[in-house]
Design a protein around this motif. Structure first.
Motif, PDB file in Angstrom:
ATOM      1  N   PRO A  97      57.195 -33.547   2.763  1.00 30.56           N
ATOM      2  CA  PRO A  97      58.182 -32.477   2.941  1.00 30.56           C
ATOM      3  C   PRO A  97      59.558 -32.855   2.399  1.00 30.56           C
ATOM      4  CG  PRO A  97      57.816 -33.627   5.006  1.00 30.56           C
ATOM      5  CD  PRO A  97      56.803 -34.156   4.045  1.00 30.56           C
ATOM      6  N   GLY A  98      60.212 -31.870   1.903  1.00 28.41           N
ATOM      7  CA  GLY A  98      61.573 -32.069   1.395  1.00 28.41           C
ATOM      8  C   GLY A  98      62.214 -30.721   1.177  1.00 28.41           C
ATOM      9  N   LEU A  99      63.467 -30.765   0.906  1.00 27.09           N
ATOM     10  CA  LEU A  99      64.288 -31.979   0.913  1.00 27.09           C
ATOM     11  C   LEU A  99      65.284 -31.906   2.059  1.00 27.09           C
ATOM     12  CD1 LEU A  99      65.017 -32.173  -2.921  1.00 27.09           C
ATOM     13  CD2 LEU A  99      63.627 -33.786  -1.644  1.00 27.09           C
ATOM     14  N   PHE A 100      65.454 -33.020   2.754  1.00 32.24           N
ATOM     15  CA  PHE A 100      66.350 -33.063   3.904  1.00 32.24           C
ATOM     16  C   PHE A 100      67.747 -33.547   3.531  1.00 32.24           C
ATOM     17  CE2 PHE A 100      62.069 -33.419   5.614  1.00 32.24           C
ATOM     18  CZ  PHE A 100      62.109 -32.574   6.715  1.00 32.24           C
ATOM     19  N   ASP A 101      67.927 -33.913   2.274  1.00 30.28           N
ATOM     20  CA  ASP A 101      69.210 -34.476   1.843  1.00 30.28           C
ATOM     21  C   ASP A 101      69.693 -33.807   0.565  1.00 30.28           C
ATOM     22  OD1 ASP A 101      67.009 -35.869   0.417  1.00 30.28           O
ATOM     23  OD2 ASP A 101      68.691 -36.874  -0.583  1.00 30.28           O
ATOM     24  N   ALA A 102      70.981 -33.954   0.309  1.00 29.34           N
ATOM     25  CA  ALA A 102      71.578 -33.450  -0.927  1.00 29.34           C
ATOM     26  C   ALA A 102      72.826 -34.261  -1.239  1.00 29.34           C
ATOM     27  CB  ALA A 102      71.936 -31.964  -0.795  1.00 29.34           C
ATOM     28  N   THR A 126      57.734 -45.547   5.317  1.00 27.61           N
ATOM     29  CA  THR A 126      59.079 -45.834   4.834  1.00 27.61           C
ATOM     30  C   THR A 126      59.813 -44.537   4.522  1.00 27.61           C
ATOM     31  OG1 THR A 126      58.290 -46.019   2.546  1.00 27.61           O
ATOM     32  CG2 THR A 126      58.393 -48.045   3.855  1.00 27.61           C
ATOM     33  N   PHE A 127      61.124 -44.617   4.516  1.00 34.01           N
ATOM     34  CA  PHE A 127      61.981 -43.473   4.213  1.00 34.01           C
ATOM     35  C   PHE A 127      62.736 -43.719   2.909  1.00 34.01           C
ATOM     36  CE2 PHE A 127      61.602 -43.480   8.833  1.00 34.01           C
ATOM     37  CZ  PHE A 127      61.342 -42.141   9.115  1.00 34.01           C
ATOM     38  N   PRO A 128      63.020 -42.654   2.169  1.00 29.22           N
ATOM     39  CA  PRO A 128      63.918 -42.815   1.025  1.00 29.22           C
ATOM     40  C   PRO A 128      65.341 -43.048   1.514  1.00 29.22           C
ATOM     41  CG  PRO A 128      63.375 -40.501   1.340  1.00 29.22           C
ATOM     42  CD  PRO A 128      62.533 -41.279   2.316  1.00 29.22           C
ATOM     43  N   ASN A 129      66.164 -43.552   0.646  1.00 30.80           N
ATOM     44  CA  ASN A 129      67.571 -43.783   0.974  1.00 30.80           C
ATOM     45  C   ASN A 129      68.369 -42.524   0.654  1.00 30.80           C
ATOM     46  OD1 ASN A 129      70.154 -44.673   1.379  1.00 30.80           O
ATOM     47  ND2 ASN A 129      70.127 -46.226  -0.231  1.00 30.80           N
ATOM     48  N   PRO A 134      69.054 -39.377  -6.098  1.00 34.68           N
ATOM     49  CA  PRO A 134      67.946 -39.773  -6.978  1.00 34.68           C
ATOM     50  C   PRO A 134      68.056 -39.147  -8.364  1.00 34.68           C
ATOM     51  CG  PRO A 134      67.230 -38.025  -5.516  1.00 34.68           C
ATOM     52  CD  PRO A 134      68.639 -38.368  -5.108  1.00 34.68           C
ATOM     53  N   GLN A 135      67.378 -39.759  -9.314  1.00 30.91           N
ATOM     54  CA  GLN A 135      67.350 -39.198 -10.665  1.00 30.91           C
ATOM     55  C   GLN A 135      66.518 -37.922 -10.698  1.00 30.91           C
ATOM     56  OE1 GLN A 135      65.932 -41.952 -13.621  1.00 30.91           O
ATOM     57  NE2 GLN A 135      66.369 -40.577 -15.344  1.00 30.91           N
ATOM     58  N   ASN A 140      63.164 -38.288  -3.357  1.00 27.50           N
ATOM     59  CA  ASN A 140      63.663 -38.318  -1.980  1.00 27.50           C
ATOM     60  C   ASN A 140      62.806 -37.507  -1.022  1.00 27.50           C
ATOM     61  OD1 ASN A 140      65.713 -40.092  -2.478  1.00 27.50           O
ATOM     62  ND2 ASN A 140      67.348 -38.784  -1.732  1.00 27.50           N
ATOM     63  N   GLN A 141      61.598 -37.169  -1.435  1.00 28.73           N
ATOM     64  CA  GLN A 141      60.680 -36.548  -0.497  1.00 28.73           C
ATOM     65  C   GLN A 141      60.117 -37.615   0.444  1.00 28.73           C
ATOM     66  OE1 GLN A 141      58.134 -34.574  -3.367  1.00 28.73           O
ATOM     67  NE2 GLN A 141      58.915 -32.576  -2.750  1.00 28.73           N
ATOM     68  N   VAL A 142      59.841 -37.210   1.674  1.00 27.75           N
ATOM     69  CA  VAL A 142      59.348 -38.132   2.692  1.00 27.75           C
ATOM     70  C   VAL A 142      57.834 -37.987   2.802  1.00 27.75           C
ATOM     71  CG1 VAL A 142      59.569 -38.876   5.087  1.00 27.75           C
ATOM     72  CG2 VAL A 142      61.517 -37.794   3.937  1.00 27.75           C
ATOM     73  N   PHE A 143      57.112 -39.089   2.668  1.00 28.10           N
ATOM     74  CA  PHE A 143      55.661 -39.041   2.799  1.00 28.10           C
ATOM     75  C   PHE A 143      55.275 -39.169   4.268  1.00 28.10           C
ATOM     76  CE2 PHE A 143      56.051 -39.730  -1.614  1.00 28.10           C
ATOM     77  CZ  PHE A 143      54.842 -39.445  -2.224  1.00 28.10           C
ATOM     78  N   ILE A 144      54.431 -38.258   4.741  1.00 31.76           N
ATOM     79  CA  ILE A 144      53.984 -38.299   6.128  1.00 31.76           C
ATOM     80  C   ILE A 144      52.453 -38.327   6.193  1.00 31.76           C
ATOM     81  CG2 ILE A 144      56.019 -37.064   6.989  1.00 31.76           C
ATOM     82  CD1 ILE A 144      54.185 -34.582   7.287  1.00 31.76           C
ATOM     83  N   ASN A 145      51.947 -38.836   7.301  1.00 31.11           N
ATOM     84  CA  ASN A 145      50.517 -38.769   7.588  1.00 31.11           C
ATOM     85  C   ASN A 145      50.244 -37.392   8.188  1.00 31.11           C
ATOM     86  OD1 ASN A 145      47.975 -38.915   8.963  1.00 31.11           O
ATOM     87  ND2 ASN A 145      48.131 -41.147   9.012  1.00 31.11           N
ATOM     88  N   GLN A 146      49.585 -36.537   7.422  1.00 32.50           N
ATOM     89  CA  GLN A 146      49.411 -35.145   7.834  1.00 32.50           C
ATOM     90  C   GLN A 146      48.633 -35.009   9.135  1.00 32.50           C
ATOM     91  OE1 GLN A 146      46.954 -34.539   4.136  1.00 32.50           O
ATOM     92  NE2 GLN A 146      45.783 -33.203   5.479  1.00 32.50           N
ATOM     93  N   PHE A 147      47.696 -35.911   9.369  1.00 33.73           N
ATOM     94  CA  PHE A 147      46.868 -35.839  10.577  1.00 33.73           C
ATOM     95  C   PHE A 147      47.693 -36.201  11.809  1.00 33.73           C
ATOM     96  CE2 PHE A 147      44.314 -37.309   6.927  1.00 33.73           C
ATOM     97  CZ  PHE A 147      43.584 -36.147   6.712  1.00 33.73           C
ATOM     98  N   LEU A 148      48.524 -37.196  11.652  1.00 32.40           N
ATOM     99  CA  LEU A 148      49.393 -37.620  12.745  1.00 32.40           C
ATOM    100  C   LEU A 148      50.442 -36.564  13.053  1.00 32.40           C
ATOM    101  CD1 LEU A 148      50.320 -39.787  14.710  1.00 32.40           C
ATOM    102  CD2 LEU A 148      51.590 -40.864  12.835  1.00 32.40           C
ATOM    103  N   TYR A 149      51.009 -35.968  12.004  1.00 31.01           N
ATOM    104  CA  TYR A 149      52.044 -34.955  12.215  1.00 31.01           C
ATOM    105  C   TYR A 149      51.513 -33.799  13.065  1.00 31.01           C
ATOM    106  CZ  TYR A 149      55.846 -31.708  11.442  1.00 31.01           C
ATOM    107  OH  TYR A 149      56.901 -30.851  11.650  1.00 31.01           O
ATOM    108  N   ALA A 150      50.305 -33.358  12.783  1.00 27.69           N
ATOM    109  CA  ALA A 150      49.756 -32.195  13.485  1.00 27.69           C
ATOM    110  C   ALA A 150      49.656 -32.434  14.987  1.00 27.69           C
ATOM    111  CB  ALA A 150      48.378 -31.844  12.919  1.00 27.69           C
TER     112      ALA A 150
END
Length: 423
Positions: A97-102, A126-129, A134-135, A140-150
């Motif tokens: 999911p993204g994007l939470f930053d700008a 891990t999280f992006p900084n 970013p270029q 800067n998208q955050v990778f999540i475990n979809q099964f855990l999130y649910a």
């Protein structure tokens, strides 16, 4: 009926059989047990209940809206026609999911971000900084475990006092003296809900359509994506998976969704046979990028989006390139440095309506603006704002547009959201 001795004997036989097979190279699956709580009136086909806020659709915006309403202290019911929460992130498999930053700072937080953060931390991810611009936006998208999130989303609903009803969807919506009567159907269940406020988070504003309120949609829609992995294992929360564009994918109704799913699976099967590889992961359905949008009290134009217009009734930020997918591919149009679009409360209100809101990709917007607004972080921000406004309106026995904007902002801040102008 099998007595206890026979049950134990059968269990021991199966265990010994499996263990014996282990020496032949078979894997041995472990079994654990849990007891489900009794469901009240489980064999009663028709149910009637009264709530303050009814959220329809438990996807990216819907579960956040329901949690916010529940945390605000109003009785909340969440209806979801599928089997889990999270929508595009979980069932659709777009688990980045993204994007939470700008531009070097976080601009969307609150309930959705808390869930994302918790799912990453529990999964040792891990999280992006966010302090680094970013270029490319996807960095800067955050990778999540979809099964855990649910399942974390379900836990957060439970803690907020939100009742969840899976496998149900509204058939009819009629005005009542205090709000709405909503008749829902599921297999073996007919549920009549009386509520003060509705939040339509169905993606295509299906409830708004049932009410005959105006919706917008072009003849052509962006392709959907069917996500899968073949040849090597999918590592949830660590990598993206293969995507198949399903052109003509349409989420209008069960028939068009069926066609998209059958088309996608047939193509993946053909590729599997052609490449002679193992199928390691397959999402249960197509992920759709666009459908109906509401005609709201305000319509966000692409010029509003590109210029970062600060609406007087802004309730959250949004940030993503203008991102229209076509048959020739996609060429994201980045926003100019420093530009951060906002989303107004009136874009969540169907034009001329009372006691109903939307949140998510069906926000009132033109097609190009919607191509940037439709992503998960923005939908989470909209969902939390809708949940706050609906809860406050239910408490005051009024409609969301009559709730003082400051009260909505204050409630959102209480639960961690970032209001335009705060950063």
């Amino acid at each position: 009926m099998m007595n206890d001795d026979k049950k134990h004997s059968r269990r021991n036989f199966l265990q010994h059989t499996l263990l014996g097979g282990a020496g032949l190279g078979f894997g041995v699956a472990t079994t654990s047990e849990v007891q489900a709580a009794p469901t009240p009136d489980a064999f009663t086909a028709e149910i009637e209940q009264t709530v303050d806020v009814l959220v329809i659709g438990g996807g990216t915006a819907g579960h956040v809206a329901a949690i916010q309403a529940g945390l605000a202290g109003v009785k909340t019911l969440l209806i979801e026609r599928g089997a889990q929460l999270g929508g595009a992130m979980t069932t659709g498999g777009v688990a980045f999911p993204g994007l939470f930053d700008a531009w070097g700072k976080q601009i969307i937080a609150g309930i959705g971000w808390e869930l994302v953060k918790e799912s990453v931390e529990l999964d040792s991810g891990t999280f992006p900084n966010f302090a680094k611009v970013p270029q490319h936006h996807w960095q800067n998208q955050v990778f999540i475990n979809q099964f855990l999130y649910a399942i974390l989303a379900e836990e957060k609903c439970e803690k907020a006092g939100v009742q969840i009803a899976y496998y149900e969807f509204p058939q009819a919506v009629t005005k009542s003296a205090d709000g709405w009567q909503v008749d829902c159907i599921g297999f073996g269940t007919k549920r009549r809900v009386t509520c003060k406020q509705i939040i339509d988070c169905t993606g295509g504003a299906e409830v708004v359509g049932l009410l005959g309120l105006p919706r917008l949609r072009e003849d052509e829609r962006q392709p959907g994506s069917f996500l899968y992995m073949m040849g090597k294992a999918h590592d949830p929360g660590r990598n993206q998976i293969h995507r198949l564009y399903v052109h003509g994918a349409d989420s209008t109704n069960s028939r068009t969704v069926t066609t998209a799913n059958l088309t996608g699976r047939k193509s993946i099967l053909e590729e599997l046979r052609k490449k002679n590889q193992r199928l390691m992961h397959l999402q249960p359905e197509t992920g759709f990028r666009e459908s109906f949008r509401i005609e709201g009290e305000t319509l966000i134009t692409v010029n509003d989006y590109r210029s970062g217009k600060k609406f007087d009734d802004a309730i959250c930020y949004a940030f993503y390139p203008v991102d229209l997918h076509t048959k020739s591919g996609v060429k994201p149009e980045p926003l100019k440095p420093g530009i951060i679009p906002t989303i107004p409360l009136r874009a969540l209100i169907p034009k001329g309506s009372r006691n109903i809101m939307v949140a998510g990709r069906c926000v009132s917007s033109d097609r190009l603006a919607n191509s940037g607004l439709r992503v998960q972080a923005s939908c989470m921000g909209m969902g939390q704002a809708a949940g706050a406004a609906a809860a406050l309106a239910a408490k005051a026995n009024t409609t969301p547009l009559d709730v003082p904007l400051k009260e909505i902002h204050d409630l959102l801040r209480t639960h961690g959201a970032i209001i335009p102008g705060d950063v």
